[in-house]
Design an enzyme around this catalytic site. Sequence first.
Site, mmCIF file in Angstrom:
data_model
loop_
_atom_site.group_PDB
_atom_site.id
_atom_site.type_symbol
_atom_site.label_atom_id
_atom_site.label_comp_id
_atom_site.label_asym_id
_atom_site.label_seq_id
_atom_site.Cartn_x
_atom_site.Cartn_y
_atom_site.Cartn_z
ATOM 1 N N GLY A 207 -21.489 0.325 21.893
ATOM 2 C CA GLY A 207 -22.345 -0.806 20.807
ATOM 3 C C GLY A 207 -22.781 0.130 19.658
ATOM 4 N N ARG B 31 -6.609 -3.931 16.703
ATOM 5 C CA ARG B 31 -5.701 -5.065 16.121
ATOM 6 C C ARG B 31 -4.890 -4.423 14.865
ATOM 7 N NH1 ARG B 31 -10.048 -9.018 14.291
ATOM 8 N NH2 ARG B 31 -8.622 -10.002 13.304
ATOM 9 N N TYR C 27 -20.579 1.510 7.718
ATOM 10 C CA TYR C 27 -19.287 1.419 8.676
ATOM 11 C C TYR C 27 -18.145 2.179 7.986
ATOM 12 C CZ TYR C 27 -21.531 -2.568 11.266
ATOM 13 O OH TYR C 27 -22.419 -3.355 12.116
ATOM 14 N N ASN D 3 19.791 26.500 -12.571
ATOM 15 C CA ASN D 3 18.484 27.237 -12.697
ATOM 16 C C ASN D 3 18.374 28.247 -11.237
ATOM 17 O OD1 ASN D 3 18.052 24.797 -11.404
ATOM 18 N ND2 ASN D 3 16.085 24.995 -11.568
ATOM 19 N N ASP E 3 -15.419 1.329 8.293
ATOM 20 C CA ASP E 3 -14.081 0.342 8.260
ATOM 21 C C ASP E 3 -14.569 -0.902 7.264
ATOM 22 O OD1 ASP E 3 -16.143 -1.031 9.917
ATOM 23 O OD2 ASP E 3 -14.508 -1.658 11.461
ATOM 24 N N ARG F 76 35.981 27.700 -23.315
ATOM 25 C CA ARG F 76 36.897 26.382 -22.905
ATOM 26 C C ARG F 76 38.283 26.960 -22.649
ATOM 27 N NH1 ARG F 76 36.208 22.185 -27.766
ATOM 28 N NH2 ARG F 76 34.228 21.511 -27.064
ATOM 29 N N ASN G 112 -10.157 -5.116 10.056
ATOM 30 C CA ASN G 112 -9.710 -4.954 11.722
ATOM 31 C C ASN G 112 -8.340 -5.158 11.782
ATOM 32 O OD1 ASN G 112 -12.507 -5.070 12.549
ATOM 33 N ND2 ASN G 112 -12.795 -6.793 11.699
ATOM 34 N N LEU H 99 -20.447 4.729 10.854
ATOM 35 C CA LEU H 99 -19.896 4.462 12.265
ATOM 36 C C LEU H 99 -18.387 4.445 12.125
ATOM 37 C CD1 LEU H 99 -22.711 1.881 13.526
ATOM 38 C CD2 LEU H 99 -22.698 4.360 13.487
ATOM 39 N N TYR I 33 19.964 17.546 -16.421
ATOM 40 C CA TYR I 33 19.087 18.226 -15.591
ATOM 41 C C TYR I 33 18.219 19.341 -16.501
ATOM 42 C CZ TYR I 33 16.759 21.015 -12.263
ATOM 43 O OH TYR I 33 15.642 21.723 -11.604
#
Length: 459
Positions: free
Chosen positions: A81, A14, A106, A389, A108, A443, A230, A7, A369
């Site tokens: 219900g 709530r 159920y 990359n 829940d 360099r 709930n 169900l 990295y």
Amino acid sequence: MLNIVILAAGLGKRMQSDLPKVLHCIAGKPMLAHVLDNARQLRPDRIVVVTGHGAERVRAAFEGESGQSDIVFALQSPQRGTGHAVQQALPHLLEGGADDATLVLYGDVPLVQPDTLRRLLAARDAGLALLTETVADPAGYGRIVRNGAGEVIRIVEHKDASDAERAIGEVNTGILAAPTASLRDWLGRITNDNAQGEYYLTDVVALAVADAVPVRAAQPAAPWETLGVNSRVQQAGLERAWQGEQARRLLEAGVTLADPARFDLRGELVCGRDVFIDVGCVFEGRVELADGVHVGPHCVLRDASVGAGTRIDAYTHVDGARVADEARLGPYARLRPGADIGPQAHIGNFVEVKQSVLGAGSKANHLAYIGDATIGARVNVGAGTITCNYDGVNKHRTIIEDDAFIGSDSQLVAPVTVGKGATLAAGTTLTRDAPAGRLTLSRVAQTTVEGWQRPRKKP
Ligand code: UD1
Ligand code: CA
């Protein structure tokens, strides 16, 4: 034939949320997914989920992209219900013979364990079985009314109960198992003549008694199994209860948790012997930790496997990665999907590794990295090294062969290869392959300017 009806039509007002209640999570998994996974352990012939509020979203969350699934959805609109909800599932129930049963769960109440459900089905004994519990504060629940002989004769809802009935501590958890043909018959006979004007599933109990069908009760093994959600407060409470249970199971299996109250598992954690896990760690997806793995505080591990004797220091993230034996990670390391760290390798602070293999004994200890790289054994990756990359359109690979030494602050502009035993001087921007066994540098030659003076502030 075993049918399971779940169900899940209720609004969940709530929760104060746009998300249907059964899609809210416990341990990172929607409540309805917990119920479905536990239900499937019973190998049912059919699972029917009764949806109402948010029906389309609930359905979409559990149907594959193909729209294929082992679940049948029944729509209950409007909600009149729990009895009315199960009525919507009736056309989908499978029947084959005398031992047919339908189990009602159920959406829940997410954590009822398969063992408890098996005991409920066994207690049924060809009749009706209710999962009941005796609680200190039964307010709001349906009460289990028994006769002088101790037999269950009916359930009375709190709003319909007399003062004497309200004093009963044994309550209905809502979960029950019934013979399918009888359930069909009883649900055809219930009315909404009660305080809430609803069709109560619980009214089948008195009908079973009138039909001389045996009614039995079974109890859950642990009280948290039948806790429903709930509100966010109840959700948070159940989350802690379940985390405590998961922690307890790991402790029983020999894992050391520095503090079982500061441990979060949102998936599956498989541990070898003598694993240590410090406080504040989060485990997601499927994580495997081999013998003797040490996980420092506040680490996040998702879909990862970690080899024996590896040490992971504080604040390290491991996601979709494989780490071999006796490696060292962190503190503050980040392994992303496709990171494959070899035995005795080291990944230190502020080093990010993605889609890369790092061979045995290789080290990247500080601020680097490493993306889309294949790095051999015993390679030293200096502080500040970056694999370039991505050219803005495509990703390219960097290859670093065994025993190479990458000087600090080098950039390797992929695709590029550093040969076996090659050395890159610090600060090298490598745009062509570096030959094996040689020193490569790029360099500007260092000069010192004679007679240069620092500018001075004008008076
Ligand atoms: C129900 C039981 C009560 C039990 C309690 C346990 C009935 C009449 N009462 O109470 O005996 O102690 O559970 O928590 O069965 N649902 C639908 N459609 C509906 C109404 C409910 O799908 O029309 C679903 C809800 O989403 C929820 C479950 O059924 O998952 C129970 O509904 P809820 O309103 O919480 O049950 P209660 O009436 O409080
Ligand atoms: Ca409820």
